[in-house]
Design a protein around this motif. Structure first.
Motif, PDB file in Angstrom:
ATOM      1  N   LEU A  62      63.479 -21.919 -93.640  1.00  0.00           N
ATOM      2  CA  LEU A  62      62.069 -21.548 -93.531  1.00  0.00           C
ATOM      3  C   LEU A  62      61.785 -21.139 -92.094  1.00  0.00           C
ATOM      4  N   THR A  63      61.267 -19.932 -91.909  1.00  0.00           N
ATOM      5  CA  THR A  63      60.909 -19.456 -90.575  1.00  0.00           C
ATOM      6  C   THR A  63      59.491 -18.907 -90.617  1.00  0.00           C
ATOM      7  N   GLY A  64      58.859 -18.843 -89.457  1.00  0.00           N
ATOM      8  CA  GLY A  64      57.512 -18.293 -89.369  1.00  0.00           C
ATOM      9  C   GLY A  64      56.607 -19.211 -88.572  1.00  0.00           C
ATOM     10  N   ILE A  65      55.310 -18.993 -88.757  1.00  0.00           N
ATOM     11  CA  ILE A  65      54.308 -19.728 -87.985  1.00  0.00           C
ATOM     12  C   ILE A  65      53.297 -20.346 -88.945  1.00  0.00           C
ATOM     13  N   VAL A  66      53.009 -21.626 -88.730  1.00  0.00           N
ATOM     14  CA  VAL A  66      51.999 -22.329 -89.521  1.00  0.00           C
ATOM     15  C   VAL A  66      50.959 -22.927 -88.588  1.00  0.00           C
ATOM     16  N   THR A  67      49.819 -23.314 -89.156  1.00  0.00           N
ATOM     17  CA  THR A  67      48.698 -23.755 -88.330  1.00  0.00           C
ATOM     18  C   THR A  67      48.779 -25.208 -87.871  1.00  0.00           C
ATOM     19  N   ASP A  68      49.457 -26.070 -88.651  1.00  0.00           N
ATOM     20  CA  ASP A  68      49.475 -27.481 -88.264  1.00  0.00           C
ATOM     21  C   ASP A  68      50.732 -28.181 -88.781  1.00  0.00           C
ATOM     22  N   PRO A  69      51.045 -29.348 -88.239  1.00  0.00           N
ATOM     23  CA  PRO A  69      52.248 -30.073 -88.650  1.00  0.00           C
ATOM     24  C   PRO A  69      52.252 -30.454 -90.135  1.00  0.00           C
ATOM     25  N   ALA A  70      51.093 -30.741 -90.696  1.00  0.00           N
ATOM     26  CA  ALA A  70      51.031 -31.119 -92.111  1.00  0.00           C
ATOM     27  C   ALA A  70      51.473 -29.959 -93.001  1.00  0.00           C
ATOM     28  N   THR A  71      51.067 -28.751 -92.655  1.00  0.00           N
ATOM     29  CA  THR A  71      51.466 -27.575 -93.424  1.00  0.00           C
ATOM     30  C   THR A  71      52.968 -27.357 -93.315  1.00  0.00           C
ATOM     31  N   ARG A  72      53.518 -27.572 -92.137  1.00  0.00           N
ATOM     32  CA  ARG A  72      54.969 -27.457 -91.938  1.00  0.00           C
ATOM     33  C   ARG A  72      55.710 -28.440 -92.840  1.00  0.00           C
ATOM     34  N   GLN A  73      55.211 -29.662 -92.915  1.00  0.00           N
ATOM     35  CA  GLN A  73      55.822 -30.692 -93.746  1.00  0.00           C
ATOM     36  C   GLN A  73      55.726 -30.329 -95.233  1.00  0.00           C
ATOM     37  N   VAL A  74      54.570 -29.839 -95.661  1.00  0.00           N
ATOM     38  CA  VAL A  74      54.379 -29.469 -97.063  1.00  0.00           C
ATOM     39  C   VAL A  74      55.345 -28.359 -97.461  1.00  0.00           C
ATOM     40  N   ALA A  75      55.528 -27.363 -96.595  1.00  0.00           N
ATOM     41  CA  ALA A  75      56.455 -26.263 -96.895  1.00  0.00           C
ATOM     42  C   ALA A  75      57.879 -26.788 -97.071  1.00  0.00           C
ATOM     43  N   GLY A  76      58.295 -27.691 -96.210  1.00  0.00           N
ATOM     44  CA  GLY A  76      59.622 -28.283 -96.349  1.00  0.00           C
ATOM     45  C   GLY A  76      59.766 -29.097 -97.625  1.00  0.00           C
ATOM     46  N   ASP A  77      58.720 -29.847 -97.968  1.00  0.00           N
ATOM     47  CA  ASP A  77      58.746 -30.634 -99.199  1.00  0.00           C
ATOM     48  C   ASP A  77      58.835 -29.738-100.428  1.00  0.00           C
ATOM     49  N   ILE A  78      58.109 -28.622-100.411  1.00  0.00           N
ATOM     50  CA  ILE A  78      58.154 -27.675-101.527  1.00  0.00           C
ATOM     51  C   ILE A  78      59.572 -27.142-101.688  1.00  0.00           C
ATOM     52  N   ALA A  79      60.224 -26.793-100.585  1.00  0.00           N
ATOM     53  CA  ALA A  79      61.591 -26.269-100.660  1.00  0.00           C
ATOM     54  C   ALA A  79      62.538 -27.307-101.248  1.00  0.00           C
TER      55      ALA A  79
END
Length: 102
Positions: A62-79
């Motif tokens: 996963l690469t790119g830019i997100v607005t906050d740490p929670a969103t980063r965590q959610v994206a990883g969990d989805i993967a």
């Protein structure tokens, strides 16, 4: 004493790679990438973020830019929730807050 190298059985069938579209490693990576991207784009937390998904040997990157740490965590969990994912490399970066003009 020298042991002779055994020859394969004369009646053994040669191993052939699977036909395109029927289970090769690249097809599996493509399927995983599509599934992760679809889930990220349909999730309310991650849908409006700049997230790129790539897969190599069942490892989701996963690469790119997100607005906050929670969103980063959610994206990883989805993967991680996608079937057949071996590992997730969460290289998402946090957006820097904008400075107010003086």
């Amino acid at each position: 004493m020298v042991t002779p190298w055994p020859y394969p059985d004369e009646h053994a069938r040669p191993v052939q790679p699977p036909p395109p579209g029927q289970g090769g490693p690249a097809d599996e990576d493509t399927r995983i990438a599509a599934a992760v991207a679809q889930r990220i784009s349909s999730d309310g937390t991650t849908r409006r973020q700049q997230i790129a998904v790539s897969v190599q040997n069942r490892v989701v990157i996963l690469t790119g830019i997100v607005t906050d740490p929670a969103t980063r965590q959610v994206a990883g969990d989805i993967a991680w929730e996608v079937a057949d994912v071996f590992d997730v490399c969460n290289a998402l970066r946090l957006a820097r807050p904008r400075r107010l003009a003086r």
